[in-house]
Write a protein that holds these residues in place. Structure first.
Motif, short mmCIF file in Angstrom:
data_model
loop_
_atom_site.label_atom_id
_atom_site.label_comp_id
_atom_site.label_asym_id
_atom_site.label_seq_id
_atom_site.Cartn_x
_atom_site.Cartn_y
_atom_site.Cartn_z
N ASP A 1 0.83 -1.20 0.00
CA ASP A 1 0.00 0.00 0.00
C ASP A 1 0.87 1.26 0.00
O ASP A 1 2.01 1.24 0.45
N GLU A 2 0.33 2.32 -0.50
CA GLU A 2 1.01 3.61 -0.41
C GLU A 2 1.09 4.03 1.05
O GLU A 2 0.14 3.87 1.81
N VAL A 3 2.23 4.57 1.44
CA VAL A 3 2.47 4.88 2.85
C VAL A 3 2.66 6.38 3.04
O VAL A 3 3.52 7.00 2.41
N ASP A 4 1.86 6.93 3.91
CA ASP A 4 2.09 8.27 4.46
C ASP A 4 2.35 8.08 5.95
O ASP A 4 1.60 7.37 6.63
N PHE A 5 3.39 8.70 6.43
CA PHE A 5 3.74 8.52 7.84
C PHE A 5 4.29 9.84 8.38
O PHE A 5 5.20 10.44 7.78
N ALA A 6 3.75 10.28 9.49
CA ALA A 6 4.23 11.50 10.15
C ALA A 6 4.44 11.20 11.61
O ALA A 6 3.48 11.19 12.40
N GLY A 7 5.67 10.92 11.99
CA GLY A 7 5.99 10.61 13.37
C GLY A 7 6.88 11.69 13.98
O GLY A 7 7.13 12.73 13.37
N GLU A 8 7.37 11.40 15.16
CA GLU A 8 8.29 12.34 15.81
C GLU A 8 9.66 12.33 15.15
O GLU A 8 10.38 13.33 15.20
N HIS A 9 10.01 11.22 14.53
CA HIS A 9 11.38 11.07 14.03
C HIS A 9 11.47 10.86 12.52
O HIS A 9 12.53 11.11 11.94
N TYR A 10 10.41 10.38 11.89
CA TYR A 10 10.45 10.09 10.45
C TYR A 10 9.17 10.59 9.79
O TYR A 10 8.10 10.62 10.40
N ARG A 11 9.30 10.95 8.52
CA ARG A 11 8.15 11.40 7.73
C ARG A 11 8.26 10.81 6.33
O ARG A 11 9.29 10.96 5.66
N LEU A 12 7.19 10.15 5.88
CA LEU A 12 7.10 9.61 4.53
C LEU A 12 5.86 10.19 3.87
O LEU A 12 4.80 10.27 4.51
N GLU A 13 5.98 10.58 2.59
CA GLU A 13 4.86 11.14 1.85
C GLU A 13 4.63 10.34 0.58
O GLU A 13 5.49 10.29 -0.30
N HIS A 14 3.48 9.72 0.49
CA HIS A 14 3.07 8.97 -0.71
C HIS A 14 4.15 7.97 -1.15
O HIS A 14 4.46 7.86 -2.33
N ALA A 15 4.72 7.25 -0.19
CA ALA A 15 5.76 6.26 -0.50
C ALA A 15 5.11 4.94 -0.90
O ALA A 15 4.21 4.45 -0.23
N ARG A 16 5.57 4.40 -2.01
CA ARG A 16 5.13 3.07 -2.42
C ARG A 16 6.35 2.32 -2.94
O ARG A 16 6.56 2.20 -4.15
N PRO A 17 7.18 1.81 -2.02
CA PRO A 17 8.45 1.19 -2.43
C PRO A 17 8.23 -0.09 -3.21
O PRO A 17 7.63 -1.05 -2.71
N LEU A 18 8.71 -0.11 -4.43
CA LEU A 18 8.64 -1.28 -5.29
C LEU A 18 10.03 -1.63 -5.79
O LEU A 18 10.87 -0.74 -5.92
N PRO A 19 10.30 -2.92 -6.00
CA PRO A 19 9.37 -4.04 -5.91
C PRO A 19 9.15 -4.46 -4.46
O PRO A 19 9.95 -4.14 -3.58
N LEU A 20 8.08 -5.19 -4.25
CA LEU A 20 7.84 -5.78 -2.94
C LEU A 20 8.79 -6.94 -2.72
O LEU A 20 9.38 -7.47 -3.67
N PRO A 21 8.97 -7.38 -1.48
CA PRO A 21 9.78 -8.58 -1.23
C PRO A 21 9.22 -9.80 -1.96
O PRO A 21 8.04 -9.85 -2.30
N VAL A 22 10.08 -10.77 -2.18
CA VAL A 22 9.68 -12.02 -2.80
C VAL A 22 8.74 -12.79 -1.89
O VAL A 22 7.74 -13.36 -2.33
N GLN A 23 9.05 -12.83 -0.60
CA GLN A 23 8.26 -13.62 0.35
C GLN A 23 6.87 -13.04 0.53
O GLN A 23 6.68 -11.82 0.50
N ARG A 24 5.92 -13.93 0.69
CA ARG A 24 4.54 -13.54 0.94
C ARG A 24 4.08 -14.11 2.27
O ARG A 24 4.30 -15.28 2.53
N PRO A 25 3.48 -13.31 3.15
CA PRO A 25 3.13 -11.93 2.85
C PRO A 25 4.30 -10.96 2.94
O PRO A 25 4.21 -9.84 2.43
N ARG A 26 5.41 -11.36 3.59
CA ARG A 26 6.59 -10.51 3.72
C ARG A 26 7.69 -11.31 4.40
O ARG A 26 7.44 -12.39 4.96
N PRO A 27 8.91 -10.79 4.45
CA PRO A 27 9.96 -11.44 5.24
C PRO A 27 9.60 -11.44 6.73
O PRO A 27 8.88 -10.56 7.21
#
Length: 305
Positions: free
Chosen positions: A138-164
């Motif tokens: 999913d697209e990620v928006d994150f606003a925390g005390e230490h990190y901020r992400l705006e409309h991040a959708r890192p591709l490719p996804l990991p090989v493992q499902r659902p994830r490592p």
């Protein structure tokens, strides 16, 4: 589990990985440090994730991961991308262990920030959430005390499902347990007796129940030291080699006695009995810290457990 910061060279890593594959071990994990944790300054360390990327390319079966990567070393987006890359290289065999960071000396030496524990735990919790969410697709928006992400959708996804497999390291206290219950697949604790493991497992189960999570969905594992011997003489010889890596002098008999509660020491039969005690305490997986990394016969002994 190999302490890579204690002067493990690349050719030694490849030999260790080959031995793990040949003897049927499930995986090969390494610490994520840049300086000796035993204070022996002349020892060197290859970078943990660069090492795992290389091993991913030259192995076929074993799982590979860190135990654990400190949240103070890398930005969470970069960490998630590195782990995804190793997952692709390995064909889906990577795991990420994440912790708050503790080794102040190496942080000062290499210029990593080392804030107070409360701040490190805050950063760890945000990192855990960011890594988990960026692997979701999913697209990620994150606003925390230490990190901020705006409309991040890192591709490719990991090989493992659902994830490592996403592992949190700690002592089952609130600062790591609460984020782990929300975002992790596994909780790893270190150097604890079966009785203490049972107490920590109970605290994790209670945290799961408070959050409405089935405790059975959070794997509980242990990372601890191991000294094995085919007989008593062999055990004492391996204890001496383990002490040497730790920078300790003294009587190997005394060393084994002092560490028998929180490490797995003894002959194979004795070690199997101890592992059964940990299993009864709720431990589902064990990562064994093999300090004399050049001792390949010791790897074979571990595989015989």
């Amino acid at each position: 589990m190999i302490e890579g910061q204690e002067d493990v060279a690349w050719d030694e890593w490849t030999v260790l990985a080959r031995a793990c594959e040949e003897h049927g071990l499930e995986g090969l994990f390494r610490s994520d440090h840049y300086s000796s944790v035993f204070g022996i300054e002349e020892r060197g360390s290859l970078d943990a994730w660069a090492t795992l990327a290389g091993l991913a390319a030259v192995t076929q079966r074993i799982r590979l991961g860190t135990m654990v990567s400190p949240a103070t070393f890398r930005h969470p987006s970069q960490l998630a991308k590195v782990v995804t890359t190793v997952d692709h290289i390995s064909g889906g065999r990577v795991e990420l262990g994440l912790g708050a960071g503790w080794h102040e000396r190496e942080h000062r030496a290499y210029g990593f920030e080392f804030p107070d524990l409360s701040t490190r735990l805050e950063r760890f919790a945000e990192q855990l959430e960011i890594v988990s969410r960026t692997w979701s697709g999913d697209e990620v928006d994150f606003a925390g005390e230490h990190y901020r992400l705006e409309h991040a959708r890192p591709l490719p996804l990991p090989v493992q499902r659902p994830r490592p497999n996403l592992i949190v390291g700690g002592a089952a206290k609130r600062g790591t347990a609460v984020p782990a219950v929300r975002f992790a697949d596994e909780y790893n604790t270190t150097f604890s007796s079966p009785e203490e493991c049972a107490r920590r497992r109970k605290r994790l189960d209670e945290a799961c129940e408070r959050a409405g999570r089935d405790p059975a969905t959070l794997t509980f594992s242990l990372m601890t030291g191991v000294v094995l011997g085919s007989d008593r003489a062999d055990l004492l010889a391996r204890a001496s080699r383990t002490m040497e890596v730790r920078g300790q002098d003294g009587d190997p008999e005394a060393f084994l006695h002092e560490n028998r509660d929180e490490m797995i020491v003894g002959t194979l039969d004795e070690a199997r009995e101890r592992l059964a005690e940990y299993e009864a305490a709720g431990v589902e997986r064990v990562l064994l810290q093999h300090l004399p990394h050049r001792d390949l016969d010791g790897v074979e002994l571990i595989a015989a457990l």
